[in-house]
Write an enzyme that holds these catalytic residues in place. Structure first.
Site, PDB file in Angstrom:
ATOM      1  N   ASP A  67       0.955  -0.926  -0.162  1.00 37.47           N
ATOM      2  CA  ASP A  67      -0.046  -0.413   0.101  1.00 37.47           C
ATOM      3  C   ASP A  67       0.811   1.468   0.329  1.00 37.47           C
ATOM      4  O   ASP A  67       1.740   1.628   0.632  1.00 37.47           O
ATOM      5  CB  ASP A  67      -1.130  -0.403   1.235  1.00 37.47           C
ATOM      6  N   THR A 100      -3.334   5.181  -4.163  1.00 35.98           N
ATOM      7  CA  THR A 100      -2.337   6.379  -3.881  1.00 35.98           C
ATOM      8  C   THR A 100      -0.848   6.039  -3.907  1.00 35.98           C
ATOM      9  O   THR A 100      -0.451   6.736  -4.012  1.00 35.98           O
ATOM     10  CB  THR A 100      -1.940   5.625  -2.454  1.00 35.98           C
ATOM     11  N   THR A 101       0.059   4.525  -4.559  1.00 39.04           N
ATOM     12  CA  THR A 101       0.794   4.581  -4.786  1.00 39.04           C
ATOM     13  C   THR A 101       0.871   5.444  -6.617  1.00 39.04           C
ATOM     14  O   THR A 101       2.040   5.830  -7.124  1.00 39.04           O
ATOM     15  CB  THR A 101       0.664   2.470  -5.880  1.00 39.04           C
ATOM     16  N   ASP A 396      -8.447  -0.782   1.761  1.00 35.53           N
ATOM     17  CA  ASP A 396      -8.981  -0.378   0.344  1.00 35.53           C
ATOM     18  C   ASP A 396      -9.856  -0.531  -0.428  1.00 35.53           C
ATOM     19  O   ASP A 396     -10.994   0.087  -1.302  1.00 35.53           O
ATOM     20  CB  ASP A 396      -7.567  -0.163  -0.618  1.00 35.53           C
TER      21      ASP A 396
HETATM   22  N1  LIG Z   1      -5.294  -7.444 -13.314  1.00 33.00           N
HETATM   23  C1  LIG Z   1      -4.401  -5.887 -13.860  1.00 33.00           C
HETATM   24  N2  LIG Z   1      -4.210  -5.930 -14.880  1.00 33.00           N
HETATM   25  C2  LIG Z   1      -3.538  -4.810 -15.091  1.00 33.00           C
HETATM   26  N3  LIG Z   1      -3.923  -3.807 -14.147  1.00 33.00           N
HETATM   27  C3  LIG Z   1      -4.491  -4.102 -12.520  1.00 33.00           C
HETATM   28  C4  LIG Z   1      -5.408  -5.230 -12.597  1.00 33.00           C
HETATM   29  N4  LIG Z   1      -5.733  -4.851 -11.207  1.00 33.00           N
HETATM   30  C5  LIG Z   1      -5.227  -3.903 -11.021  1.00 33.00           C
HETATM   31  N5  LIG Z   1      -4.670  -3.480 -12.113  1.00 33.00           N
HETATM   32  C6  LIG Z   1      -4.558  -1.742 -12.190  1.00 33.00           C
HETATM   33  O1  LIG Z   1      -3.133  -1.294 -10.845  1.00 33.00           O
HETATM   34  C7  LIG Z   1      -2.893  -0.203 -10.611  1.00 33.00           C
HETATM   35  C8  LIG Z   1      -3.530  -0.076  -8.810  1.00 33.00           C
HETATM   36  O2  LIG Z   1      -2.155  -0.811  -8.327  1.00 33.00           O
HETATM   37  P1  LIG Z   1      -1.318  -0.385  -6.954  1.00 33.00           P
HETATM   38  O3  LIG Z   1      -3.413  -0.900  -6.419  1.00 33.00           O
HETATM   39  O4  LIG Z   1      -0.553  -1.948  -6.606  1.00 33.00           O
HETATM   40  O5  LIG Z   1      -1.914   0.868  -7.061  1.00 33.00           O
HETATM   41  P2  LIG Z   1      -2.884   2.538  -6.536  1.00 33.00           P
HETATM   42  O6  LIG Z   1      -3.955   1.429  -6.119  1.00 33.00           O
HETATM   43  O7  LIG Z   1      -2.649   3.240  -6.836  1.00 33.00           O
HETATM   44  O8  LIG Z   1      -2.455   2.765  -5.012  1.00 33.00           O
HETATM   45  P3  LIG Z   1      -2.220   1.383  -3.403  1.00 33.00           P
HETATM   46  O9  LIG Z   1      -3.217   0.709  -3.836  1.00 33.00           O
HETATM   47  O10 LIG Z   1      -1.355   1.376  -2.568  1.00 33.00           O
HETATM   48  O11 LIG Z   1      -3.246   2.623  -2.305  1.00 33.00           O
HETATM   49  C9  LIG Z   1      -4.996   0.452 -10.761  1.00 33.00           C
HETATM   50  O12 LIG Z   1      -4.410   1.409 -11.978  1.00 33.00           O
HETATM   51  C10 LIG Z   1      -5.514  -0.862 -11.722  1.00 33.00           C
HETATM   52  O13 LIG Z   1      -5.920  -0.485 -12.686  1.00 33.00           O
HETATM   53 MG   LIG Z   2      -4.468  -0.352  -5.528  1.00 35.19          MG
END
Ligand SMILES: Nc1ncnc2c1ncn2[C@@H]1O[C@H](COP(=O)(O)OP(=O)(O)OP(=O)(O)O)[C@@H](O)[C@H]1O
Ligand SMILES: [Mg+2]
Length: 565
Positions: A67, A100-101, A396
């Protein structure tokens, strides 16, 4: 520090000894490098193939997480510009929960792009102007391809929750967890007209290590991580009449110091008897109200425990205030401060109050509450660190479901909206006069850092993937994105990878605001260091951050930069 006054040849002392000032281009360079390093740290954890981070705090406690907000919170950065990125992660976490990332990665990319414009002598205010306009456009374009949904449509909510958990350690259990999460959010959602509001505080999340993630469960009611206070009390109470008390069932200490001289054993005995009688009278008031279960926020004296157990009452002490409030909402009881005010009408009800064993602990479950809007998610996982990460991922997922219920619009994931907006912005940028056109183009490039990072983290070729993504979108498939699990560019609808529009909006706003704010700074003035760095300051820095422009010794907490925008 002395500044030379031009007319009179005398130095004017402005800042105290030891204060440092970084000006102009240097200040900008410094801030941008710090922000880029922060973005680089979290970038590798973006997406389902992203890696996790192991963070060790000054006490040696280990956190393993994916996260963004948690990573940045734990690394305790010192550089003021880096702190601003930590802030956007925090605010994104509070506002929408997820993303957040992405927000930090985007902010880092925006600053990196701005750097090249600064080198070409484009003035920061021009870049800021271009970025602001482009951010608004980006949100507008993304809205164009968002799909409206019915706020309480379970199937879209499930997809949203699952996508959010795709990127976390709980991916394998995301079906079961998503089901629990959607049920719990639907249970606590309040409908006003056509709109829904969700107070996530109504969902109580309890975690316990031991067991496996699939043993996690949802409970209509409330779970307290406390045990029944006395072994003689019943451990189970059906059709419970519940009293909630936030005063101690103990004899309170007098406010004034007083001395009592006891001169014979008789007096001692009557003194003790009186104490016991007072406690008995307290308990009598509880019994008199007809309560069969007591939840007390403060302590319960041994003697009171004895009287309560004699009266067949189940009692729990030292219940957290927040739990008492939840119990009040769930059972319809009124929280009592003075026992003289406790009457039958103040009692709440629950179908069952029962103490159950959870691993080595005993917890009290309150089920079948009068008010259906009370749910507890009981999370389980093999070890404490895992269950902590499960809790963060569930947070989340709860938040994204809430986001969609409050703003019922969803959008493809996998870099689809970012790529779409980037393409559109490039076309729109051509209509801009002057150099802000360059800034808008750079904004588009920065947006593409999301699909680039997603594919890079998945071991796909980022350039090829982005090219194929762009061409698929141009040929009409607006929801084309990267499914990194399948390793190809496909329509995200077919893979059910969807995210709330609210999250994308927040990512763009937070990242562009932070980037613009940092770009407008041309002077960083740090007051004199107090003796030695603040405790733990150096130890908590990520590698390579120590010597950034000699600002390592900056005291924590920058002056409020809110007014600079
Ligand atoms: N199966 C998938 N294929 C491609 N992209 C995906 C898949 N599942 C999720 N994503 C993408 O991954 C990204 C989110 O990644 P991640 O959850 O690591 O970071 P975040 O949501 O930005 O931050 P955090 O979850 O740490 O608060 C989004 O852009 C989402 O569309
Ligand atoms: Mg996320």
């Amino acid at each position: 520090m002395a500044v030379q006054a031009s007319s009179v040849n005398m130095p004017v002392v402005l800042l105290k000894d030891g204060a440092s000032q970084t000006k102009g281009r240097d200040a900008q360079k410094n801030n941008i490098s710090a922000a880029k390093i922060i973005a680089e740290i979290v970038r590798t954890s973006l997406g389902p193939r992203g890696m996790d981070k192991m963070l060790v705090d000054s006490l040696g406690d280990v956190t393993i997480t994916n996260d963004g907000a948690t990573i940045l919170k734990e690394i305790d950065v010192q550089h003021p510009a880096a702190k601003m990125l930590v802030e956007i992660a925090k605010s994104t976490d509070n506002e929408v929960g997820d993303g957040t990332t992405s927000a930090v990665v985007l902010a880092g990319a925006l600053l990196e792009q701005a750097e090249s414009l600064l080198q070409q002598e484009v003035h920061p205010t021009v870049i800021v102007d271009g970025y602001r306009k482009a951010a608004n456009k980006a949100k507008q374009y993304i809205k164009e391809i968002a799909d409206p949904v019915t706020p309480d449509d379970k199937s879209s909510l499930l997809k949203i929750a699952k996508t959010s958990m795709q990127t976390k350690l709980v991916r394998k259990n995301s079906n079961q967890l998503a089901d629990m999460i959607v049920k719990s959010v639907l249970a606590v959602a309040e409908k006003n007209g056509d709109d829904y509001t969700v107070d996530i505080d109504d969902i109580k999340v309890e975690k316990k290590s031991g067991g496996s993630i699939d043993e996690s469960s949802i409970l209509q009611g409330i779970v307290l991580d406390k045990e029944v206070v006395h072994s003689g009390m019943p451990k189970k109470m059906a059709d419970a009449k519940i009293a909630l008390i936030n005063t101690a069932l103990e004899i309170s200490k007098t406010e004034t110091d007083a001395k009592i001289n006891i001169s014979n054993p008789q007096q001692m005995k009557s003194f003790l008897n009186e104490e016991s009688n007072m406690l008995e009278r307290m308990v009598d008031k509880v019994v008199g109200s007809g309560a069969s279960v007591v939840f007390c926020q403060k302590g319960i004296d041994d003697m009171s425990q004895h009287y309560l157990s004699k009266a067949g009452i189940l009692a729990v002490r030292r219940v957290k205030e927040s739990d008492l409030t939840k119990l009040a909402k769930a059972t319809g009881a009124r929280i009592i401060t003075n026992l003289d005010d406790l009457f039958e009408k103040d009692l709440g009800t629950a179908g069952l109050v029962e103490e159950r064993k959870i691993e080595e602990d005993r917890w009290v479950f309150v089920e079948g509450c009068k008010h259906p809007k009370s749910v507890t998610l009981l999370l389980r996982a093999g070890s404490q660190r895992v269950v902590d990460e499960v809790e963060r991922s569930v947070h989340d997922a709860i938040m994204v479901v809430k986001d969609v219920m409050e703003l019922p619009s969803i959008i493809a994931g996998g870099g689809a909206p970012e790529t779409y907006a980037a393409t559109k912005i490039r076309t729109w940028a051509k209509s801009l006069e002057g150099r802000s056109q360059l800034a808008a183009e750079k904004f588009a490039e920065a947006l593409e850092s999301i699909p680039l990072s997603l594919s890079e983290n998945a071991g796909m070729d980022p350039i090829d993937t982005l090219a194929s993504l762009r061409s698929k979108q141009l040929s009409g498939s607006k929801w084309a994105g990267i499914d990194v699990m399948k390793g190809k560019v496909i329509d995200m609808k077919s893979s059910d990878i969807v995210e709330p529009l609210a999250v994308k909006n927040q990512i763009i706003s937070a990242a562009s605001e932070a980037a613009c704010m940092l770009l407008r700074i041309d002077d960083v003035i740090a007051t004199a260091k107090s003796a030695g760095p603040p405790p733990g300051a150096e130890g908590g820095m990520p590698p390579g951050m120590g010597g950034m422009g000699g600002m390592g010794g900056m005291p924590p907490g920058m002056p409020d930069m809110g007014g600079m925008m």
